[in-house]
Design a protein around this motif. Structure first.
Motif, PDB file in Angstrom:
ATOM      1  N   PRO A  81       0.782  -1.232  -0.161  1.00 57.04           N
ATOM      2  CA  PRO A  81      -0.068   0.097   0.006  1.00 57.04           C
ATOM      3  C   PRO A  81       0.926   1.172  -0.084  1.00 57.04           C
ATOM      4  CG  PRO A  81       0.044  -0.739   2.303  1.00 57.04           C
ATOM      5  CD  PRO A  81       0.845  -1.778   1.328  1.00 57.04           C
ATOM      6  N   ALA A  82       0.129   2.425  -0.493  1.00 58.26           N
ATOM      7  CA  ALA A  82       0.765   3.678  -0.352  1.00 58.26           C
ATOM      8  C   ALA A  82       0.879   3.974   1.178  1.00 58.26           C
ATOM      9  CB  ALA A  82       0.220   4.795  -1.201  1.00 58.26           C
ATOM     10  N   ILE A  83      -0.033   3.800   1.776  1.00 58.71           N
ATOM     11  CA  ILE A  83      -0.391   4.595   3.206  1.00 58.71           C
ATOM     12  C   ILE A  83      -0.916   3.377   4.116  1.00 58.71           C
ATOM     13  CG2 ILE A  83      -1.812   6.043   4.635  1.00 58.71           C
ATOM     14  CD1 ILE A  83      -1.789   7.831   2.240  1.00 58.71           C
ATOM     15  N   LYS A  84      -0.184   3.280   5.314  1.00 60.40           N
ATOM     16  CA  LYS A  84      -0.729   2.205   6.369  1.00 60.40           C
ATOM     17  C   LYS A  84      -1.566   3.265   7.457  1.00 60.40           C
ATOM     18  CE  LYS A  84       3.233  -0.590   5.350  1.00 60.40           C
ATOM     19  NZ  LYS A  84       3.775  -2.072   5.934  1.00 60.40           N
ATOM     20  N   ASP A  85      -2.565   2.538   7.815  1.00 58.40           N
ATOM     21  CA  ASP A  85      -3.263   3.021   9.051  1.00 58.40           C
ATOM     22  C   ASP A  85      -3.669   1.961   9.945  1.00 58.40           C
ATOM     23  OD1 ASP A  85      -5.989   2.494   8.270  1.00 58.40           O
ATOM     24  OD2 ASP A  85      -5.825   3.739   6.529  1.00 58.40           O
ATOM     25  N   SER A  89      -6.749   0.479   5.997  1.00 52.51           N
ATOM     26  CA  SER A  89      -7.792   1.097   4.911  1.00 52.51           C
ATOM     27  C   SER A  89      -7.630   0.799   3.773  1.00 52.51           C
ATOM     28  CB  SER A  89      -8.057   2.486   5.207  1.00 52.51           C
ATOM     29  OG  SER A  89      -8.470   2.984   6.410  1.00 52.51           O
ATOM     30  N   GLU A  90      -6.413   0.694   3.139  1.00 50.15           N
ATOM     31  CA  GLU A  90      -6.112   0.416   1.849  1.00 50.15           C
ATOM     32  C   GLU A  90      -6.413  -1.105   1.342  1.00 50.15           C
ATOM     33  OE1 GLU A  90      -2.948   0.574  -1.720  1.00 50.15           O
ATOM     34  OE2 GLU A  90      -2.785   2.222  -0.270  1.00 50.15           O
ATOM     35  N   ALA A  91      -6.517  -2.070   2.298  1.00 49.46           N
ATOM     36  CA  ALA A  91      -6.660  -3.329   1.992  1.00 49.46           C
ATOM     37  C   ALA A  91      -8.270  -3.529   1.347  1.00 49.46           C
ATOM     38  CB  ALA A  91      -6.826  -4.051   3.314  1.00 49.46           C
ATOM     39  N   TYR A  92      -9.088  -2.670   1.754  1.00 52.62           N
ATOM     40  CA  TYR A  92     -10.615  -2.780   1.226  1.00 52.62           C
ATOM     41  C   TYR A  92     -10.731  -1.608   0.511  1.00 52.62           C
ATOM     42  CZ  TYR A  92     -10.999  -0.934   5.998  1.00 52.62           C
ATOM     43  OH  TYR A  92     -10.684  -0.304   7.112  1.00 52.62           O
ATOM     44  N   ALA A  93     -10.189  -0.760   0.079  1.00 45.55           N
ATOM     45  CA  ALA A  93     -10.213   0.492  -0.633  1.00 45.55           C
ATOM     46  C   ALA A  93     -10.607   0.242  -2.213  1.00 45.55           C
ATOM     47  CB  ALA A  93      -9.139   1.568  -0.594  1.00 45.55           C
ATOM     48  N   GLU A  94     -11.669   0.714  -2.731  1.00 42.48           N
ATOM     49  CA  GLU A  94     -11.888   0.608  -3.991  1.00 42.48           C
ATOM     50  C   GLU A  94     -10.741   0.587  -4.807  1.00 42.48           C
ATOM     51  OE1 GLU A  94     -15.049   1.861  -7.410  1.00 42.48           O
ATOM     52  OE2 GLU A  94     -15.262   2.622  -5.342  1.00 42.48           O
ATOM     53  N   GLU A  95      -9.920   1.839  -4.627  1.00 38.26           N
ATOM     54  CA  GLU A  95      -8.631   2.218  -5.450  1.00 38.26           C
ATOM     55  C   GLU A  95      -7.243   1.432  -4.840  1.00 38.26           C
ATOM     56  OE1 GLU A  95      -8.681   2.978  -8.662  1.00 38.26           O
ATOM     57  OE2 GLU A  95     -10.856   2.948  -8.642  1.00 38.26           O
ATOM     58  N   GLY A  96      -7.524   0.663  -3.973  1.00 31.66           N
ATOM     59  CA  GLY A  96      -6.332   0.053  -3.474  1.00 31.66           C
ATOM     60  C   GLY A  96      -5.477  -0.612  -4.115  1.00 31.66           C
ATOM     61  N   ASP A 117      -4.448 -12.725  -1.931  1.00 32.35           N
ATOM     62  CA  ASP A 117      -4.479 -12.838  -0.420  1.00 32.35           C
ATOM     63  C   ASP A 117      -5.236 -11.853   0.147  1.00 32.35           C
ATOM     64  OD1 ASP A 117      -2.441 -13.817   1.668  1.00 32.35           O
ATOM     65  OD2 ASP A 117      -2.134 -11.657   2.016  1.00 32.35           O
ATOM     66  N   VAL A 118      -5.848 -12.505   1.181  1.00 33.10           N
ATOM     67  CA  VAL A 118      -6.753 -11.530   2.062  1.00 33.10           C
ATOM     68  C   VAL A 118      -6.100 -11.524   3.530  1.00 33.10           C
ATOM     69  CG1 VAL A 118      -9.039 -11.314   3.206  1.00 33.10           C
ATOM     70  CG2 VAL A 118      -8.742 -12.143   0.820  1.00 33.10           C
ATOM     71  N   CYS A 119      -5.521 -10.354   3.878  1.00 32.42           N
ATOM     72  CA  CYS A 119      -5.051 -10.185   5.058  1.00 32.42           C
ATOM     73  C   CYS A 119      -4.725  -8.637   5.451  1.00 32.42           C
ATOM     74  CB  CYS A 119      -3.546 -10.906   5.139  1.00 32.42           C
ATOM     75  SG  CYS A 119      -2.888 -11.099   6.803  1.00 32.42           S
ATOM     76  N   LEU A 120      -4.298  -8.412   6.632  1.00 26.97           N
ATOM     77  CA  LEU A 120      -4.325  -6.911   6.811  1.00 26.97           C
ATOM     78  C   LEU A 120      -2.722  -6.521   7.209  1.00 26.97           C
ATOM     79  CD1 LEU A 120      -7.333  -6.554   9.318  1.00 26.97           C
ATOM     80  CD2 LEU A 120      -7.343  -6.188   6.816  1.00 26.97           C
ATOM     81  N   CYS A 121      -1.871  -7.391   7.352  1.00 28.54           N
ATOM     82  CA  CYS A 121      -0.598  -7.284   7.841  1.00 28.54           C
ATOM     83  C   CYS A 121       0.120  -5.865   7.020  1.00 28.54           C
ATOM     84  CB  CYS A 121       0.236  -8.425   7.982  1.00 28.54           C
ATOM     85  SG  CYS A 121       0.466  -9.310   6.184  1.00 28.54           S
ATOM     86  N   GLN A 122      -0.205  -6.030   5.819  1.00 32.61           N
ATOM     87  CA  GLN A 122       0.757  -5.224   4.808  1.00 32.61           C
ATOM     88  C   GLN A 122       0.055  -3.741   5.239  1.00 32.61           C
ATOM     89  OE1 GLN A 122      -0.450  -8.213   3.467  1.00 32.61           O
ATOM     90  NE2 GLN A 122       0.109  -8.093   1.343  1.00 32.61           N
ATOM     91  N   TYR A 123      -0.867  -3.584   5.696  1.00 35.21           N
ATOM     92  CA  TYR A 123      -1.707  -2.349   5.559  1.00 35.21           C
ATOM     93  C   TYR A 123      -1.915  -1.562   6.991  1.00 35.21           C
ATOM     94  CZ  TYR A 123      -3.146  -4.505   1.235  1.00 35.21           C
ATOM     95  OH  TYR A 123      -3.101  -5.209   0.045  1.00 35.21           O
ATOM     96  N   ASN A 124      -1.081  -2.191   7.967  1.00 29.82           N
ATOM     97  CA  ASN A 124      -1.378  -1.261   9.186  1.00 29.82           C
ATOM     98  C   ASN A 124       0.047  -1.148   9.641  1.00 29.82           C
ATOM     99  OD1 ASN A 124      -0.941  -3.409  11.243  1.00 29.82           O
ATOM    100  ND2 ASN A 124      -2.572  -4.299  10.096  1.00 29.82           N
TER     101      ASN A 124
END
Length: 326
Positions: A81-85, A89-96, A117-124
């Motif tokens: 992702p470009a941004i982690k929070d 949020s980018e994990a499920y963003a339409e323009e992720g 791959d469905v996970c959150l680790c890259q995105y936070n």
């Protein structure tokens, strides 16, 4: 001298006969190729994984062309992702990045099977696979975000979703979310048996997903446990998984065999980054014959019971098979 013994070598003398009686065959149709897509421009090598790159969306188009030419039938997308929070949020963003990458692949070659791959680790920022409160990775609050991520991938065009987070109940949550949205035909390939392994090191560089604190042992499995693997897989079957997976692969062939014998579902094995890097490093030193080692590994995984081979070696194997006329 009248010795009584069997002549096993009779079937090994001729190369064609050896092929005819070979019990386990490796085909390019067995393979799913994992790749890493970023918002950055160009193609940048992952230093710990020779031959693997971070791909821009434009470079992804070229990679799809290569995979298609090699006859590789499927790929699995990992996004940087470009941004982690804190809510990933980018994990499920339409323009992720994953959502954009899915659309690129489908535009370039609609026939490719696209898994995500469905996970959150890259995105936070914490680098953990679920929502973090303090020093705790919380299970139930993570399920909605994981299900939302899977749905966003399918809306973008993914053919298959693969939850890797190891939160309890995530297959049920994703199945319910997809069915509710009308995607009842979209299969789930669950990372059912995912160990807290030392073999993931290079991947964490590639995916920018190393934990910021602690480790993942509170949700990934203890490498010493086999019976637990059967319990995990049984839960995923009950929750609606269509394909099971064991990860890593090489040190867990006994687990692959046990899961295969216990459940009547297709089984995938993930030949992970550390397994890949070790072979590449040894081959670069001239210590092993890379082609022979790779094909022996893949044959072993299929012999153990895996029908789907998720491997960074997929492009190499495609070239080996083409050269051999297989």
């Amino acid at each position: 001298m009248n010795l009584q013994f069997e002549r096993h070598r009779r079937l090994r003398n001729h190369p064609i006969l050896r092929e005819m009686v070979r019990e386990t065959q490796v085909h390019i149709s067995d393979f799913m190729y994992p790749l890493f897509v970023t918002h950055d421009e160009g193609r940048h090598p992952v230093l710990s994984m020779p031959g693997v790159d971070h791909l821009s969306l434009e470079e992804l188009k070229r990679e799809v062309e290569t995979l298609s030419e090699l006859g590789i039938p499927s790929l699995m997308i990992f996004g940087i992702p470009a941004i982690k929070d804190d809510l990933s949020s980018e994990a499920y963003a339409e323009e992720g990045i994953v959502q954009q990458a899915i659309r690129v692949v489908k535009q370039e070659n609609p026939k490719l099977l696209v898994a995500t791959d469905v996970c959150l680790c890259q995105y936070n920022p914490a680098g953990h696979c679920g929502i973090v409160h303090g020093d705790q990775i919380v299970n139930d609050e993570s399920l909605e975000l994981l299900a939302q991520t899977a749905l966003s991938h399918v809306i973008a065009g993914a053919d298959l979703v693969a939850p890797s987070d190891m939160m309890d109940g995530r297959v049920a949550a994703i199945r319910a979310k997809l069915d509710e949205a009308g995607f009842v035909q979209t299969p789930i390939m669950a990372y059912s048996v995912k160990y807290a392994s030392a073999f993931y090191g290079p991947f964490r560089e590639a995916a920018h997903s190393a934990p910021a604190f602690g480790d993942r042992r509170s949700y990934q499995m203890d490498p010493a446990n086999l019976r637990e693997a059967i319990r995990e897989a049984r839960s995923d079957v009950a929750e609606g998984a269509d394909i099971l997976m064991v990860k890593p692969a090489l040190a867990y062939m006994d687990v692959i065999r046990a899961v295969k014998e216990s459940f009547d579902l297709p089984l995938a094995a993930y030949n992970v980054s550390g397994e890949y890097a070790m072979v590449k490093a040894a081959a670069m030193q001239g210590w092993i014959d890379e082609r022979s080692v790779v094909m022996e590994m893949m044959t072993g995984l299929k012999r153990a019971g895996a029908e789907i081979l998720i491997s960074y070696f997929a492009k190499d194997v495609a070239r080996y098979l083409r050269e051999s006329g297989s």
